[in-house]
Write a protein that holds these residues in place. Structure first.
Motif, PDB file in Angstrom:
ATOM      1  N   PHE A 134      -4.767   9.077   5.625  1.00 45.73           N
ATOM      2  CA  PHE A 134      -5.791   9.265   6.791  1.00 45.73           C
ATOM      3  C   PHE A 134      -4.720   8.363   7.843  1.00 45.73           C
ATOM      4  O   PHE A 134      -4.679   9.004   9.097  1.00 45.73           O
ATOM      5  CB  PHE A 134      -6.803   8.630   6.558  1.00 45.73           C
ATOM      6  CG  PHE A 134      -7.894   8.513   7.817  1.00 45.73           C
ATOM      7  CD1 PHE A 134      -8.402   9.826   8.193  1.00 45.73           C
ATOM      8  CD2 PHE A 134      -7.908   7.414   8.492  1.00 45.73           C
ATOM      9  CE1 PHE A 134      -9.221   9.629   9.401  1.00 45.73           C
ATOM     10  CE2 PHE A 134      -8.673   7.441   9.712  1.00 45.73           C
ATOM     11  CZ  PHE A 134      -9.421   8.617  10.137  1.00 45.73           C
ATOM     12  N   ASP A 135      -4.462   7.300   7.632  1.00 44.56           N
ATOM     13  CA  ASP A 135      -3.828   6.356   8.585  1.00 44.56           C
ATOM     14  C   ASP A 135      -2.446   7.129   8.676  1.00 44.56           C
ATOM     15  O   ASP A 135      -1.895   7.029  10.203  1.00 44.56           O
ATOM     16  CB  ASP A 135      -3.497   5.146   8.056  1.00 44.56           C
ATOM     17  CG  ASP A 135      -4.704   4.214   8.362  1.00 44.56           C
ATOM     18  OD1 ASP A 135      -5.536   4.827   8.715  1.00 44.56           O
ATOM     19  OD2 ASP A 135      -4.673   3.094   8.154  1.00 44.56           O
ATOM     20  N   ASP A 136      -1.937   7.667   8.011  1.00 44.89           N
ATOM     21  CA  ASP A 136      -0.657   8.346   8.208  1.00 44.89           C
ATOM     22  C   ASP A 136      -0.533   9.436   9.224  1.00 44.89           C
ATOM     23  O   ASP A 136       0.549   9.557   9.894  1.00 44.89           O
ATOM     24  CB  ASP A 136       0.100   8.751   6.904  1.00 44.89           C
ATOM     25  CG  ASP A 136       1.698   9.233   7.027  1.00 44.89           C
ATOM     26  OD1 ASP A 136       2.535   8.778   7.390  1.00 44.89           O
ATOM     27  OD2 ASP A 136       1.868  10.502   6.600  1.00 44.89           O
ATOM     28  N   ILE A 137      -1.728  10.162   8.996  1.00 39.14           N
ATOM     29  CA  ILE A 137      -1.785  11.587   9.880  1.00 39.14           C
ATOM     30  C   ILE A 137      -2.415  11.005  11.125  1.00 39.14           C
ATOM     31  O   ILE A 137      -1.795  11.531  12.075  1.00 39.14           O
ATOM     32  CB  ILE A 137      -2.732  12.504   9.062  1.00 39.14           C
ATOM     33  CG1 ILE A 137      -2.002  12.981   7.856  1.00 39.14           C
ATOM     34  CG2 ILE A 137      -3.172  13.600  10.041  1.00 39.14           C
ATOM     35  CD1 ILE A 137      -2.839  13.835   6.989  1.00 39.14           C
ATOM     36  N   PHE A 169      -9.165   1.225   6.642  1.00 34.65           N
ATOM     37  CA  PHE A 169      -7.957   1.166   7.613  1.00 34.65           C
ATOM     38  C   PHE A 169      -6.681   0.744   6.838  1.00 34.65           C
ATOM     39  O   PHE A 169      -7.042  -0.226   6.058  1.00 34.65           O
ATOM     40  CB  PHE A 169      -7.745   0.430   8.798  1.00 34.65           C
ATOM     41  CG  PHE A 169      -8.812   0.840   9.828  1.00 34.65           C
ATOM     42  CD1 PHE A 169      -8.844   2.068  10.453  1.00 34.65           C
ATOM     43  CD2 PHE A 169     -10.064   0.261  10.038  1.00 34.65           C
ATOM     44  CE1 PHE A 169      -9.710   2.350  11.548  1.00 34.65           C
ATOM     45  CE2 PHE A 169     -10.959   0.486  10.839  1.00 34.65           C
ATOM     46  CZ  PHE A 169     -10.909   1.857  11.691  1.00 34.65           C
ATOM     47  N   VAL A 170      -5.706   1.325   6.554  1.00 30.37           N
ATOM     48  CA  VAL A 170      -4.584   0.662   5.742  1.00 30.37           C
ATOM     49  C   VAL A 170      -3.046   0.820   6.602  1.00 30.37           C
ATOM     50  O   VAL A 170      -2.829   2.083   6.841  1.00 30.37           O
ATOM     51  CB  VAL A 170      -4.393   1.703   4.444  1.00 30.37           C
ATOM     52  CG1 VAL A 170      -3.254   1.214   3.664  1.00 30.37           C
ATOM     53  CG2 VAL A 170      -5.510   1.609   3.467  1.00 30.37           C
ATOM     54  N   PRO A 171      -2.787  -0.224   6.776  1.00 27.07           N
ATOM     55  CA  PRO A 171      -3.254  -1.585   6.480  1.00 27.07           C
ATOM     56  C   PRO A 171      -4.427  -1.837   7.443  1.00 27.07           C
ATOM     57  O   PRO A 171      -4.309  -1.539   8.398  1.00 27.07           O
ATOM     58  CB  PRO A 171      -2.040  -2.721   6.438  1.00 27.07           C
ATOM     59  CG  PRO A 171      -1.188  -1.941   7.814  1.00 27.07           C
ATOM     60  CD  PRO A 171      -1.258  -0.494   7.388  1.00 27.07           C
ATOM     61  N   THR A 193      -7.972   8.200  -5.504  1.00 32.77           N
ATOM     62  CA  THR A 193      -8.966   6.988  -5.248  1.00 32.77           C
ATOM     63  C   THR A 193      -9.106   7.120  -3.558  1.00 32.77           C
ATOM     64  O   THR A 193      -8.708   7.659  -2.912  1.00 32.77           O
ATOM     65  CB  THR A 193      -8.116   5.710  -5.808  1.00 32.77           C
ATOM     66  OG1 THR A 193      -6.922   5.838  -4.911  1.00 32.77           O
ATOM     67  CG2 THR A 193      -7.727   5.754  -7.078  1.00 32.77           C
ATOM     68  N   ALA A 194      -9.973   6.191  -3.285  1.00 34.15           N
ATOM     69  CA  ALA A 194     -10.317   6.020  -1.770  1.00 34.15           C
ATOM     70  C   ALA A 194      -9.070   5.275  -1.118  1.00 34.15           C
ATOM     71  O   ALA A 194      -8.935   5.833   0.048  1.00 34.15           O
ATOM     72  CB  ALA A 194     -11.656   5.308  -1.738  1.00 34.15           C
ATOM     73  N   PHE A 195      -8.619   4.424  -1.900  1.00 34.43           N
ATOM     74  CA  PHE A 195      -7.186   4.052  -1.253  1.00 34.43           C
ATOM     75  C   PHE A 195      -6.142   5.239  -0.800  1.00 34.43           C
ATOM     76  O   PHE A 195      -5.715   5.288   0.368  1.00 34.43           O
ATOM     77  CB  PHE A 195      -6.640   2.917  -1.927  1.00 34.43           C
ATOM     78  CG  PHE A 195      -5.277   2.274  -1.472  1.00 34.43           C
ATOM     79  CD1 PHE A 195      -5.394   1.409  -0.619  1.00 34.43           C
ATOM     80  CD2 PHE A 195      -4.067   2.834  -1.897  1.00 34.43           C
ATOM     81  CE1 PHE A 195      -4.349   0.776  -0.177  1.00 34.43           C
ATOM     82  CE2 PHE A 195      -2.843   2.196  -1.598  1.00 34.43           C
ATOM     83  CZ  PHE A 195      -3.091   1.053  -0.569  1.00 34.43           C
ATOM     84  N   ASP A 196      -5.929   5.915  -1.781  1.00 38.33           N
ATOM     85  CA  ASP A 196      -5.103   7.261  -1.350  1.00 38.33           C
ATOM     86  C   ASP A 196      -5.541   7.956  -0.297  1.00 38.33           C
ATOM     87  O   ASP A 196      -4.672   8.465   0.653  1.00 38.33           O
ATOM     88  CB  ASP A 196      -5.010   8.089  -2.707  1.00 38.33           C
ATOM     89  CG  ASP A 196      -4.405   7.573  -4.026  1.00 38.33           C
ATOM     90  OD1 ASP A 196      -3.566   6.425  -3.841  1.00 38.33           O
ATOM     91  OD2 ASP A 196      -4.768   7.941  -5.069  1.00 38.33           O
ATOM     92  N   GLN A 197      -6.991   8.207  -0.222  1.00 36.80           N
ATOM     93  CA  GLN A 197      -7.445   8.888   1.001  1.00 36.80           C
ATOM     94  C   GLN A 197      -6.951   8.213   2.166  1.00 36.80           C
ATOM     95  O   GLN A 197      -6.621   8.801   3.286  1.00 36.80           O
ATOM     96  CB  GLN A 197      -9.039   9.044   0.838  1.00 36.80           C
ATOM     97  CG  GLN A 197      -9.465   9.684   2.150  1.00 36.80           C
ATOM     98  CD  GLN A 197     -10.879   9.700   1.811  1.00 36.80           C
ATOM     99  OE1 GLN A 197     -11.385  10.135   0.735  1.00 36.80           O
ATOM    100  NE2 GLN A 197     -11.590   9.788   2.774  1.00 36.80           N
ATOM    101  N   ARG A 198      -7.356   6.901   2.139  1.00 37.93           N
ATOM    102  CA  ARG A 198      -7.196   5.931   3.489  1.00 37.93           C
ATOM    103  C   ARG A 198      -5.756   5.848   3.840  1.00 37.93           C
ATOM    104  O   ARG A 198      -5.362   5.964   5.162  1.00 37.93           O
ATOM    105  CB  ARG A 198      -7.524   4.481   3.132  1.00 37.93           C
ATOM    106  CG  ARG A 198      -9.241   4.517   3.125  1.00 37.93           C
ATOM    107  CD  ARG A 198      -9.679   3.218   3.454  1.00 37.93           C
ATOM    108  NE  ARG A 198      -9.259   2.386   2.324  1.00 37.93           N
ATOM    109  CZ  ARG A 198     -10.021   2.033   1.009  1.00 37.93           C
ATOM    110  NH1 ARG A 198     -10.999   2.516   0.774  1.00 37.93           N
ATOM    111  NH2 ARG A 198      -9.426   1.324  -0.006  1.00 37.93           N
ATOM    112  N   MET A 255      -4.807   3.037  16.470  1.00 42.69           N
ATOM    113  CA  MET A 255      -3.729   3.990  16.370  1.00 42.69           C
ATOM    114  C   MET A 255      -4.010   5.189  17.391  1.00 42.69           C
ATOM    115  O   MET A 255      -3.788   6.210  17.091  1.00 42.69           O
ATOM    116  CB  MET A 255      -3.472   4.570  14.821  1.00 42.69           C
ATOM    117  CG  MET A 255      -2.888   3.527  13.854  1.00 42.69           C
ATOM    118  SD  MET A 255      -2.617   4.341  12.405  1.00 42.69           S
ATOM    119  CE  MET A 255      -2.127   2.894  11.366  1.00 42.69           C
ATOM    120  N   GLY A 256      -4.650   4.582  18.610  1.00 42.74           N
ATOM    121  CA  GLY A 256      -4.705   5.685  19.432  1.00 42.74           C
ATOM    122  C   GLY A 256      -6.268   6.394  19.357  1.00 42.74           C
ATOM    123  O   GLY A 256      -6.571   7.221  20.311  1.00 42.74           O
TER     124      GLY A 256
END
Length: 727
Positions: A340-343, A597-599, A332-337, A551-552
């Motif tokens: 993405f935020d974690d990295i 962005f998540v969150p 899902t797009a949510f999984d991708q986001r 996030m910078g």
């Protein structure tokens, strides 16, 4: 002293101080009258619940030592402690606390106590207290205060001012000792362990030792990888930026890349590749590659699936890699986001965009679409002049430039070029042999052989050099009509991406928009590419409304304005947020942006909606001051001709004007002083229509111009190559 109130009880630990003010209220664990070996009564020793046995025994021994000769006082204390420690009393240590100080903050709150053990360095006790309690105090002030107050007491050491935070004997797997490892407070544990292991031939134990040290309460580890080379990096003005650290087990290129990203050097356009080459040239640095890894995870998971090793290289965007994973595993797009935020929250991982590339078309050649979309290659006579290998030969560059000249090209493209060359050489030869001195020396057979050689040489010249080569023709066809790559991002309408591409491509090959190539590519994107779908075939106005830091990283706030399309404009329903009037189209754009962005940041949709609305209002208010004709009228470049007059007339009529201007307003003619701002704007709208009212005028208007003098002047070239300056 900052953050400290050092007004506290300060003395040797007594029985009462250790047990509390009211020992009688506590349970007596052990009590007995103590006599020496001669039977003399020394006193009564009692240990209550909550007291540490060694501290009570030590106070007892210290008190009687002044009156009785105990001989070896420490030996007597140890023997007494052996008697005391048993089933009812658990002795956790055999070293007594000889100095104790309670620490309060500036508000009187008790932060704990510093306890100095027998023959312990004061600095070691202070640092142990700071690191175990993790209190926020002025560390330097506390250290200085303890030195002043504790160093005068017996059995307290003050021989150094740097604390030892780790002191262990390291053993082999068979328990044979390797050596003693001592780590001071100002040392990075990983670096000290690495050096110690190399000195003691114990590299195989590095991971075990460094993990053991870092898990200690008194040791602070910023990292668990050793640094084998540190270099101070400064900017061109000499200002210190930071220390570049190359870590053991890492590729130098990866550490340099992380350093660039963390310190914002990519944004400053520093030469990353040059620094890698410079660092790798050092004898102490071993570089196996110069291409950096941006992100590495040995056990990467996305969604609920563990995918194993993930490597993202320096030239890859995080969002593109994650998008491909998402498509491959049907996530899902949510999984991708989330991934993405974690990295991208890591400062060493630069993320330049948050939208993935979903389609990319390369090797687009304008000449393929010149008129009918089936153009043939232009024949390149003497194609060798275009080869870099030929230009690299001695005098090859000069010969190549000569062959590319108009005169040389027109000669070599003539169908009789080689025939005339052969004829000229034959005449030249016969004129030469007709000279008497030459005729006498020339053998008769040469009069036949030489003309044959001339025919052969000219034939070879014709076949090898002059006649076009198919591979060179194809390469030059692609080169001369080369256009930039067409890129479509996730969530972007193909027609919007195509129009942006067309404006950029027109800088080298005008016209593009509304031409055959434009409509063919749009048909290809919408009807032939399975991964794309087109909701509309009319482009919206692209507007850049700044960036948002998250996030910078910096993320562009791009808005495609639907108001330039009469049909799309009707779908935008207005509503209010406070005093600001917005519409549903703006809110939808804000929802799409914040959904990346998540969150999502707090109040993201509301704030971005208001930001876009404010920026759009400012853009609309300043339209008639723009140079672009389409921006003035609130249209886009792909607008059909029938809309141009309607829009211009609408803008003029809204301002009470329904007539043609007497003269151009925007280009060399100023508005009359008696005109109001509304009147001037109306005439500007009508004048703008005059610039784009027919296909020829519109093509010239759309032609990109080259800015001169910092953009004050703009030059265009007509079909004859003449430069025309526009203000």
């Amino acid at each position: 002293m900052n953050n400290l109130l050092l007004l506290l009880s300060l003395s040797f630990v007594t029985l009462l101080s250790c047990a509390g003010a009211n020992v009688e209220s506590r349970k007596l664990l052990w009590g007995n009258n103590i006599t020496n070996e001669k039977g003399h009564q020394l006193g009564r020793l009692e240990i209550y619940e909550g007291q540490e046995a060694i501290n009570v025994v030590d106070v007892f021994v210290q008190n009687i030592a002044s009156d009785v000769d105990l001989g070896n006082a420490i030996g007597f204390r140890n023997n007494l402690l052996d008697v005391v420690c048993g089933d009812s009393i658990i002795c956790s240590t055999r070293v007594p606390v000889v100095y104790r100080k309670i620490i309060n903050d500036e508000h009187g709150k008790n932060l704990g106590a510093i306890e100095i053990y027998e023959n312990e360095e004061v600095i070691d006790a202070v640092v142990r207290f700071l690191r175990q309690s993790k209190v926020s105090v002025d560390e330097i002030a506390l250290k200085n205060s303890m030195f002043e107050q504790a160093c005068g007491h017996a059995r307290v050491l003050c021989t150094r001012n740097i604390a030892v935070v780790y002191n262990r004997t390291i053993n082999e797997s068979d328990d044979s000792p390797i050596g003693r490892l001592v780590i001071y407070e100002n040392e990075e544990p990983a670096d000290k362990v690495f050096k110690w292991c190399n000195e003691n031939n114990a590299a195989k134990y590095y991971d075990f030792i460094v993990n053991s040290a870092c898990e200690s309460d008194e040791v602070i580890c910023k990292r668990r990888q050793a640094v084998y080379l540190s270099i101070s990096i400064s900017d061109p003005d000499g200002g210190h930026i930071n220390m570049l650290e190359l870590k053991e087990g890492n590729e130098p290129a990866d550490d340099i890349f992380a350093f660039f990203a963390t310190n914002g050097l990519f944004k400053k356009n520093w030469d990353f590749r040059g620094m890698v080459k410079q660092i790798c040239a050092k004898p102490s640095v071993d570089c196996k590659r110069e291409k950096a890894v941006k992100y590495f995870d040995n056990s990467f998971s996305m969604g609920n699936k563990t995918l194993g090793k993930l490597v993202i290289w320096e030239d890859e965007e995080v969002v593109d890699v994650l998008y491909n994973i998402r498509m491959h595993y049907n996530m899902t797009a949510f999984d991708q986001r989330v991934s993405f935020d974690d990295i991208c929250k890591r400062p060493e991982v630069p993320c330049n965009r948050f939208k993935a590339i979903v389609y990319k078309k390369t090797q687009i050649t304008k000449l393929d679409y010149e008129k009918f979309g089936n153009e043939t290659c232009k024949r390149q006579f003497v194609g060798v002049k275009h080869l870099s290998s030929f230009s690299d030969l001695p005098f090859g560059d000069k010969i190549s430039k000569t062959l590319k000249g108009d005169t040389a090209v027109s000669m070599m493209e003539h169908p009789l070029f080689c025939v005339l060359l052969l004829f000229a050489l034959q005449i030249l030869f016969f004129l030469l042999v007709s000279i008497p001195p030459v005729k006498k020396k020339l053998h008769a057979s040469l009069k036949v052989v030489v003309p044959i050689y001339i025919i052969v040489i000219v034939s070879i010249l014709q076949a090898v050099l002059v006649e076009p080569n198919a591979s060179v023709d194809k390469a030059m066809h692609t080169f001369e009509g080369k256009l930039p790559d067409l890129i479509i991002f996730e969530g972007e309408e193909p027609v919007d991406a195509l129009l942006k591409w067309g404006k950029e491509a027109a800088k080298d090959h005008h016209p593009i928009v509304r031409e055959n190539i434009y409509w063919e590519l749009l048909d290809e994107l919408c009807n032939q590419v399975d991964s794309l779908s087109c909701e509309r075939y009319r482009a919206w106005e692209y507007l850049d409304f700044g960036i948002m830091n998250h996030m910078g990283n910096e993320f562009a706030i791009d808005f495609y304005n639907p108001h330039v399309d009469p049909l799309s404009r009707k779908q935008c329903r207005p509503f209010r947020i406070g005093e600001e009037v917005v519409d549903t189209c703006i809110k939808d754009a804000a929802i799409d942006f914040c959904g990346n962005f998540v969150p999502s940041p707090n109040n993201c949709v509301r704030d971005i909606t208001l930001h876009i609305a404010t920026q759009l209002r400012t853009t609309d208010e300043s339209r008639f001051s723009q140079k672009c004709s389409y921006k003035r009228l609130g249209l886009e470049m792909d607008a059909p001709g029938r809309e141009l007059y309607k829009k211009a007339a609408s803008e003029a009529m809204k301002r009470g004007i329904n007539m043609s201007p007497f003269a151009r307003v925007d280009n060399g003619t100023v508005s009359f002083d008696s005109w109001s701002k509304e009147t001037t704007s109306a005439h500007t709208a009508i004048d703008t229509f005059a610039k784009i009212k027919d296909p020829e005028a519109r093509e010239w208007n759309d032609k990109p111009c080259t800015p001169y003098f910092g953009g004050a002047l703009c030059a265009k070239y007509d079909k004859d190559g003449n430069m025309k300056i526009e203000m």
